[in-house]
Design a protein around this motif. Sequence first.
Motif, PDB file in Angstrom:
ATOM      1  N   MET A  47       0.809  -1.196   0.000  1.00  0.00           N
ATOM      2  CA  MET A  47       0.000   0.000   0.000  1.00  0.00           C
ATOM      3  C   MET A  47       0.855   1.265   0.000  1.00  0.00           C
ATOM      4  O   MET A  47       0.370   2.304  -0.345  1.00  0.00           O
TER       5      MET A  47
ATOM      6  N   MET B  60      -9.202   1.888 -10.944  1.00  0.00           N
ATOM      7  CA  MET B  60      -8.669   1.394  -9.677  1.00  0.00           C
ATOM      8  C   MET B  60      -9.574   1.791  -8.514  1.00  0.00           C
ATOM      9  O   MET B  60      -9.804   0.996  -7.600  1.00  0.00           O
TER      10      MET B  60
ATOM     11  N   CYS C 109     -11.412  -0.865  -6.070  1.00  0.00           N
ATOM     12  CA  CYS C 109     -11.234  -0.811  -4.614  1.00  0.00           C
ATOM     13  C   CYS C 109     -12.568  -0.635  -3.900  1.00  0.00           C
ATOM     14  O   CYS C 109     -12.809  -1.248  -2.851  1.00  0.00           O
TER      15      CYS C 109
END
Length: 56
Positions: free
Chosen positions: A1, A25, A29
């Motif tokens: 991360m 993305m 997520c």
Amino acid sequence: MLALPTVIGWLLQQPGLGFTPVMGMAVVCAMAGLVVALIGPLRRISTPDRWSESEL
């Protein structure tokens, strides 16, 4: 991360990519978070009739 901001910055600078992969993305997520929320138990607190059996 830890490298995620680096990846996002790199994606935004790519001439053929840019904003679309970053939003992709974000959607992936968000969907992963929704799946985790839906799969997990909605409630971990015992019902009132079982409070005498529960540990604090």
